[in-house]
Write a protein that holds these residues in place. Structure first.
Motif, PDB file in Angstrom:
ATOM      1  N   PRO A 162       0.823  -1.227   0.000  1.00 51.75           N
ATOM      2  CA  PRO A 162       0.000   0.000   0.000  1.00 51.75           C
ATOM      3  C   PRO A 162       0.852   1.271   0.000  1.00 51.75           C
ATOM      4  O   PRO A 162       0.547   2.239  -0.687  1.00 51.75           O
ATOM      5  CB  PRO A 162      -0.805  -0.126   1.295  1.00 51.75           C
ATOM      6  N   ARG A 163       1.960   1.254   0.744  1.00 54.72           N
ATOM      7  CA  ARG A 163       2.817   2.452   0.765  1.00 54.72           C
ATOM      8  C   ARG A 163       3.577   2.613  -0.541  1.00 54.72           C
ATOM      9  O   ARG A 163       3.819   3.726  -0.990  1.00 54.72           O
ATOM     10  CB  ARG A 163       3.789   2.372   1.955  1.00 54.72           C
ATOM     11  N   GLU A 181      -6.188   2.079   0.388  1.00 58.31           N
ATOM     12  CA  GLU A 181      -7.023   1.438  -0.634  1.00 58.31           C
ATOM     13  C   GLU A 181      -6.664  -0.036  -0.767  1.00 58.31           C
ATOM     14  O   GLU A 181      -5.514  -0.404  -0.581  1.00 58.31           O
ATOM     15  CB  GLU A 181      -6.765   2.098  -1.996  1.00 58.31           C
ATOM     16  N   PRO A 182      -7.665  -0.847  -1.137  1.00 64.40           N
ATOM     17  CA  PRO A 182      -7.344  -2.246  -1.415  1.00 64.40           C
ATOM     18  C   PRO A 182      -6.375  -2.318  -2.591  1.00 64.40           C
ATOM     19  O   PRO A 182      -6.502  -1.550  -3.546  1.00 64.40           O
ATOM     20  CB  PRO A 182      -8.691  -2.861  -1.789  1.00 64.40           C
ATOM     21  N   VAL A 183      -5.429  -3.215  -2.503  1.00 70.07           N
ATOM     22  CA  VAL A 183      -4.440  -3.372  -3.569  1.00 70.07           C
ATOM     23  C   VAL A 183      -5.079  -4.076  -4.768  1.00 70.07           C
ATOM     24  O   VAL A 183      -5.764  -5.077  -4.588  1.00 70.07           O
ATOM     25  CB  VAL A 183      -3.249  -4.192  -3.041  1.00 70.07           C
ATOM     26  N   TYR A 232      -2.380  12.271   0.317  1.00 79.12           N
ATOM     27  CA  TYR A 232      -1.932  10.967  -0.171  1.00 79.12           C
ATOM     28  C   TYR A 232      -2.251   9.812   0.780  1.00 79.12           C
ATOM     29  O   TYR A 232      -2.216   8.655   0.367  1.00 79.12           O
ATOM     30  CB  TYR A 232      -0.431  10.989  -0.470  1.00 79.12           C
ATOM     31  N   MET A 289      -4.534   6.855  -0.155  1.00 84.32           N
ATOM     32  CA  MET A 289      -4.066   5.920  -1.186  1.00 84.32           C
ATOM     33  C   MET A 289      -3.405   4.692  -0.578  1.00 84.32           C
ATOM     34  O   MET A 289      -3.407   3.617  -1.165  1.00 84.32           O
ATOM     35  CB  MET A 289      -3.075   6.619  -2.116  1.00 84.32           C
ATOM     36  N   ALA A 290      -2.807   4.877   0.594  1.00 81.44           N
ATOM     37  CA  ALA A 290      -2.159   3.735   1.243  1.00 81.44           C
ATOM     38  C   ALA A 290      -3.180   2.868   1.975  1.00 81.44           C
ATOM     39  O   ALA A 290      -2.835   1.839   2.532  1.00 81.44           O
ATOM     40  CB  ALA A 290      -1.081   4.227   2.209  1.00 81.44           C
ATOM     41  N   VAL A 336       5.396  12.810   2.424  1.00 88.53           N
ATOM     42  CA  VAL A 336       4.300  11.859   2.253  1.00 88.53           C
ATOM     43  C   VAL A 336       4.643  10.511   2.889  1.00 88.53           C
ATOM     44  O   VAL A 336       3.872   9.954   3.652  1.00 88.53           O
ATOM     45  CB  VAL A 336       3.948  11.673   0.760  1.00 88.53           C
ATOM     46  N   ARG A 381       2.411   1.811  -3.418  1.00 88.70           N
ATOM     47  CA  ARG A 381       1.434   2.377  -4.369  1.00 88.70           C
ATOM     48  C   ARG A 381       1.295   3.887  -4.149  1.00 88.70           C
ATOM     49  O   ARG A 381       1.154   4.654  -5.083  1.00 88.70           O
ATOM     50  CB  ARG A 381       0.057   1.727  -4.187  1.00 88.70           C
ATOM     51  N   ARG A 382       1.319   4.277  -2.891  1.00 83.40           N
ATOM     52  CA  ARG A 382       1.192   5.702  -2.598  1.00 83.40           C
ATOM     53  C   ARG A 382       2.400   6.469  -3.136  1.00 83.40           C
ATOM     54  O   ARG A 382       2.261   7.539  -3.724  1.00 83.40           O
ATOM     55  CB  ARG A 382       1.064   5.907  -1.088  1.00 83.40           C
TER      56      ARG A 382
END
Lengths: 162, 229
Positions: free
Chosen positions: A12-13, B59-61, B53, B56-57, A124, A15-16
């Protein structure tokens, strides 16, 4: 404990971080996928005990720089006559995507890559200066000056500098 | 006039100044309203970017990314119902790690589990919220959820690490606790705790978030008393 599971935990990180580097979400998941593939392939080069997230940020950032350079070259080689029309945009799709962006996205995109990546890692992703400088392979002084310039520009773009 | 430059102000906001320099900047800011306004701008900028931001971390992958990592892993179906705090332990840590990583947000509405989704982010609920709100690290002998470190995050605001059936870090946002990270924990049934991999990863998160050092028992108590403001 497996390498894949550790990657899944930080995905998830990752992707961010990809989202804060790239221009749209489709691009950013492509970048993320490329980074995961590269990371899985190079897993023997990761040293257990060191931070996997920093290692992956570095891989992703290098891929992004390569990609950005390749795009610049392609733009210069193949589309010089269109330059006057699109002024840096790839056409309708880009313009449309641009209209859906928030102020923050727009301001981040207006930054030079070297400032955007520094801002993304520290503000971020929450890395320390030391960690961020190591990911980018630059001295601390260079990192801090990019952070200063990048933030000045962001404040101006976002209209908070008054 | 002051000799505090932009880099010093920014380093303060990023939690990168040592004690001596931090005091120096804070003194200068106290006596210079223009400098104070600039500092406030930088604080707002950091908050705004981080806030923009952060979702976004959570959200489901997407499947296409997850499937890259599934190749050599046994995948636990995401729909696996998870009802109570205690069931995480019996489910097995490995299974839980996959469910935790991806499926935490899929708890149903009537669920009173420890974590739920609110406006797209993971928030602490039930026993976890209660522990984060009021439990002191110095008084939790038999508690199901143990509080680890309590600290201020870079850019301001309280965070606490926790351990139990699940381990992780949560930060106080608005009226509640936003879960920053969650992993299978050491559990409370273990007679003597082994250093779990969760410890290492939770510590990495704490390191990344923390400005300065964790507070002591008195600081923790004071923060509880002030309602984490």
């Amino acid at each position: 404990m497996s390498f894949e599971r550790d990657l899944l935990a930080i995905l998830p990180r990752l992707r961010r971080f990809a989202a804060s580097l790239s221009r749209d979400r489709a691009d950013s998941d492509d970048l993320c996928q490329a980074a995961l593939e590269r990371g899985l392939k190079a897993r023997d080069q990761w040293q257990p005990g060191t931070r996997l997230d920093s290692w992956m940020y570095r891989i992703m950032r290098n891929l992004w720089i390569d990609e950005a350079r390749a795009r610049q070259r392609a733009a210069k080689t193949f589309a010089p006559e269109e330059a006057g029309l699109t002024v840096g945009h790839a056409g309708d799709r880009d313009v449309e995507a641009h209209m859906m962006l928030s102020d923050v996205d727009r301001a981040m995109q207006a930054l030079p890559d070297e400032q955007r990546e520094a801002i993304a890692l520290v503000l971020v992703e929450g890395l320390s200066y030391k960690e961020a400088a190591a990911v980018l392979g630059i001295p601390m002084g260079t990192l801090t000056s990019r952070l200063v310039r990048g933030r000045g520009a962001l404040l101006e773009y976002m209209g908070e500098a008054a | 006039m002051t000799d505090i430059d932009e880099a010093m102000l920014i380093a303060l906001v990023d939690g990168e100044l040592d004690e001596v320099n931090r005091r120096r900047v804070e003194r200068a800011v106290a006596g210079d309203s223009a400098l104070a306004e600039r500092l406030a701008q930088h604080r707002r900028l950091r908050e705004r970017l981080a806030g923009h931001y952060a979702p976004m971390a959570q959200e489901p992958v997407p499947d296409r990314l997850r499937s890259l990592l599934d190749a050599s892993e046994t995948v636990v179906p995401l729909e696996r119902p998870v009802r109570r705090w205690g069931s995480w332990v019996t489910g097995g840590a490995i299974a839980a790690s996959l469910v935790l990583g991806l499926g935490v947000g899929r708890l149903s509405r009537e669920d009173v589990g420890p974590i739920g989704m609110q406006n797209g982010v993971m928030v602490a609920k039930g026993p976890l919220a209660t522990a984060l709100d009021s439990q002191l690290a110095s008084a939790q002998d038999d508690a199901a959820i143990r509080i680890g470190l309590t600290f201020q995050r870079k850019g301001g605001g309280w965070c606490r690490s926790f351990d139990g059936a699940m381990a992780g870090v949560a930060c106080h946002e608005g009226e509640g606790w936003q879960v920053q990270q969650v992993l299978p924990g050491a559990g409370r049934e273990t007679a003597y705790r082994q250093a779990s991999s969760a410890d290492v990863r939770v510590m990495a998160t704490v390191d990344a978030l923390m400005a300065g050092a964790p507070v002591d028992a008195a600081g923790e108590k004071a923060a509880v008393a002030k309602g984490w403001r």
